[in-house]
Write an enzyme that holds these catalytic residues in place. Structure first.
Site, short mmCIF file in Angstrom:
data_model
loop_
_atom_site.label_atom_id
_atom_site.label_comp_id
_atom_site.label_asym_id
_atom_site.label_seq_id
_atom_site.Cartn_x
_atom_site.Cartn_y
_atom_site.Cartn_z
N GLY A 148 -7.25 3.94 11.13
CA GLY A 148 -7.93 2.68 10.84
C GLY A 148 -7.99 2.30 9.38
O GLY A 148 -8.68 1.34 9.02
N THR A 149 -7.27 3.01 8.51
CA THR A 149 -7.36 2.71 7.08
C THR A 149 -6.83 1.32 6.75
O THR A 149 -7.39 0.61 5.91
CB THR A 149 -6.61 3.77 6.25
OG1 THR A 149 -5.28 3.92 6.78
CG2 THR A 149 -7.31 5.10 6.30
N GLY A 150 -5.72 0.92 7.40
CA GLY A 150 -5.16 -0.39 7.11
C GLY A 150 -6.09 -1.52 7.51
O GLY A 150 -6.30 -2.48 6.75
N CYS A 151 -6.68 -1.40 8.69
CA CYS A 151 -7.65 -2.41 9.16
C CYS A 151 -8.84 -2.47 8.21
O CYS A 151 -9.31 -3.56 7.83
CB CYS A 151 -8.15 -2.05 10.56
SG CYS A 151 -6.85 -1.82 11.78
N LYS B 146 0.84 -1.20 0.00
CA LYS B 146 0.00 0.00 0.00
C LYS B 146 0.88 1.25 0.00
O LYS B 146 1.79 1.37 0.82
CB LYS B 146 -0.92 -0.01 1.21
CG LYS B 146 -1.84 -1.24 1.27
CD LYS B 146 -2.63 -1.31 2.57
CE LYS B 146 -1.73 -1.50 3.76
NZ LYS B 146 -2.50 -1.73 5.01
N THR C 151 -7.31 9.62 9.03
CA THR C 151 -7.14 8.34 8.33
C THR C 151 -6.90 7.19 9.30
O THR C 151 -6.36 6.15 8.92
CB THR C 151 -5.97 8.43 7.34
OG1 THR C 151 -4.79 8.83 8.06
CG2 THR C 151 -6.25 9.44 6.24
#
Length: 452
Positions: free
Chosen positions: A212-215, A176, A210
């Site tokens: 929590g974007t990865g989760c 990412k 942003t």
């Protein structure tokens, strides 16, 4: 209705609700899955950072996984914060024992605020035990640098890292690119399957909210895989969902606020309400004899979404609004993307005054302009003679240019903007408003003033 896709998330709890188990379950639910959880750790956490971590015993993590899978089962599993070596070990054992194929691993190592979420002795077990079981691995740039042991500063570096990480055993590696420099305003993610790279580019949204974007991204991929989507499509749709969630992110707390997991549902609700409002405004218009205000090229009434970016985000009437005797008629009910001309005007006005989301074109004459003045409306105009050749040659360029010229000149948003036409171009008034009923009321007031 068929059975909901079952998605188990094995991750830490975020007391602030923006990441971890909480973000996963919101994402799974919104995307149409049935979410289940095995909590690996409790965090005292908010938008400013992690204030404390309480570890869950490895045997109890195992018991949670067994409880879910012996009874309900799972079509996909997603892992997040695992924190300790013994937890990684037991999760890997359970994934193998239950023969989970669609495993999405988010290799959570560091919180957005900088706090370490993976103990030093756990990295080797993550690499040796869990990564070979991953169907899709979703490292961000810092995590990919750690796993591949290279510095990542360009998309080419991302590809090199993906190749190095692929050798650790995952079926697919999704690197990412959110941490890359904001070059050209684009954000890129790269998926690698061992032979082919697939790049996913998208809008880079200027927001600090942003958390929590990865989760969210990994949970979305897992849910779409559980629905039977192939990996490339699952990643594409998950990225679209994440982008919408970031675009509508929430300004909560003093630090990095959370993404808005409900954004797609709220947008659909907004679309429904706006179509209804547009139809109701037309019904109001059709109750009075105002057909004399419809121009030769006919009219259209439009309404843009609050976050509209192109004509497909603006609702209007397919086939336009036409004169029928003394009244008006429509060919069909309102729909998004039904008008280019009125949409471009609304989008241009919205760029200057974000709360002005509606407009309708009507006939232009000295009598009508005079009636607008008598009613106290702010009326401005532009001349097509002053238009640059390059805008005149572009489809819809005149309307965008003329509207922008008026708004730049006045610094305010008038009630109407008109032009006197040109060869082959009918003179026209565009009535502006925040929503359709406001536009229609202005038009009806003009009609009544003329008919006195």
């Amino acid at each position: 209705m068929g059975r909901l896709p079952r998605v188990l998330t094995i991750a830490g709890s975020d007391s602030g609700g923006g990441a971890g188990i909480q973000a996963d379950l919101k994402t799974i639910t919104v995307l149409g899955g049935f979410g289940m959880s095995a909590v690996t750790a409790l965090t005292a956490q908010n938008t400013t950072g992690v204030q404390g971590i309480f570890e869950v015993d490895r045997d109890f993590v195992a018991k949670q996984i067994d409880s879910v899978l012996t009874d309900i089962g799972a079509d996909a599993v997603k892992t997040g914060m695992l924190s300790r070596a013994e937890v990684i070990q037991v999760v890997a054992e359970k994934i193998q024992a239950w023969r989970i194929e669609k495993l999405v691993v988010d290799p959570v190592m560091v919180a957005k605020g900088g706090a370490s979420l993976l103990q030093a002795d756990a990295k080797d077990l993550l690499v040796s035990k869990l990564l070979p079981l991953a169907y899709v691995l979703t490292p961000n740039i810092p995590e990919a640098e750690e796993l591949a042991d290279i510095k990542i500063e360009t998309p080419q570096h991302m590809k090199e890292a993906a190749q190095a990480i692929k050798r650790l055993g995952p079926r697919y590696v999704l690197v990412k690119g959110g941490h890359l420099p904001a070059a050209a305003g684009e954000m890129i993610d790269i998926l690698y399957d061992g032979s082919t790279f697939t790049a996913y580019t998208g809008e880079r949204i200027a927001t600090r909210d942003t958390h929590g974007t990865g989760c969210t991204y990994a949970a979305a991929i897992a849910t779409l895989l559980a629905q039977g989507k192939p990996v490339r499509e699952a990643v594409e749709k998950a990225k679209e969902y994440l982008t919408a969630a970031i675009r509508s992110s929430l300004r909560l707390g003093a630090g990095s606020g959370p993404t808005n997991h409900l954004a797609p549902l709220l947008q659909e609700l907004t679309r429904f309400r706006q179509l209804k409002a547009l139809q109701e405004a037309y019904d109001t218009l059709a109750k009075e004899p105002c057909g004399h205000l419809i121009p030769e090229v006919q009219s259209n009434l439009g309404y843009a979404l609050p976050d509209a970016r192109d004509p497909n985000d603006v609702a209007a009437f397919p086939g336009r609004i036409v004169r029928l005797g003394e009244g008006v008629a429509r060919v069909a009910g309102p729909a998004y993307g039904a008008s280019s001309h009125i949409a471009r005007i609304i989008l241009t006005v919205k760029g200057f005054a974000g709360d002005y989301l509606s407009a309708m074109n009507i006939r232009c004459s000295e009598e009508i302009i005079g009636a607008c003045g008598k009613l106290g409306y702010a009326v401005e105009h532009f001349s097509r003679d002053a238009e640059p050749p390059e805008t005149a040659a572009r489809e819809g360029g005149t309307l965008e240019w003329g509207t922008a010229e008026v708004l730049k000149k006045t610094g305010t948003t008038p009630d109407m903007i008109y032009d006197l036409g040109a060869k082959g171009k009918e003179p026209m008034i565009r009535v502006l408003g925040r929503e359709p009923q406001e536009v229609v009321q202005k038009i009806l007031n003009i009609s009544r003033e003329i008919r006195r």
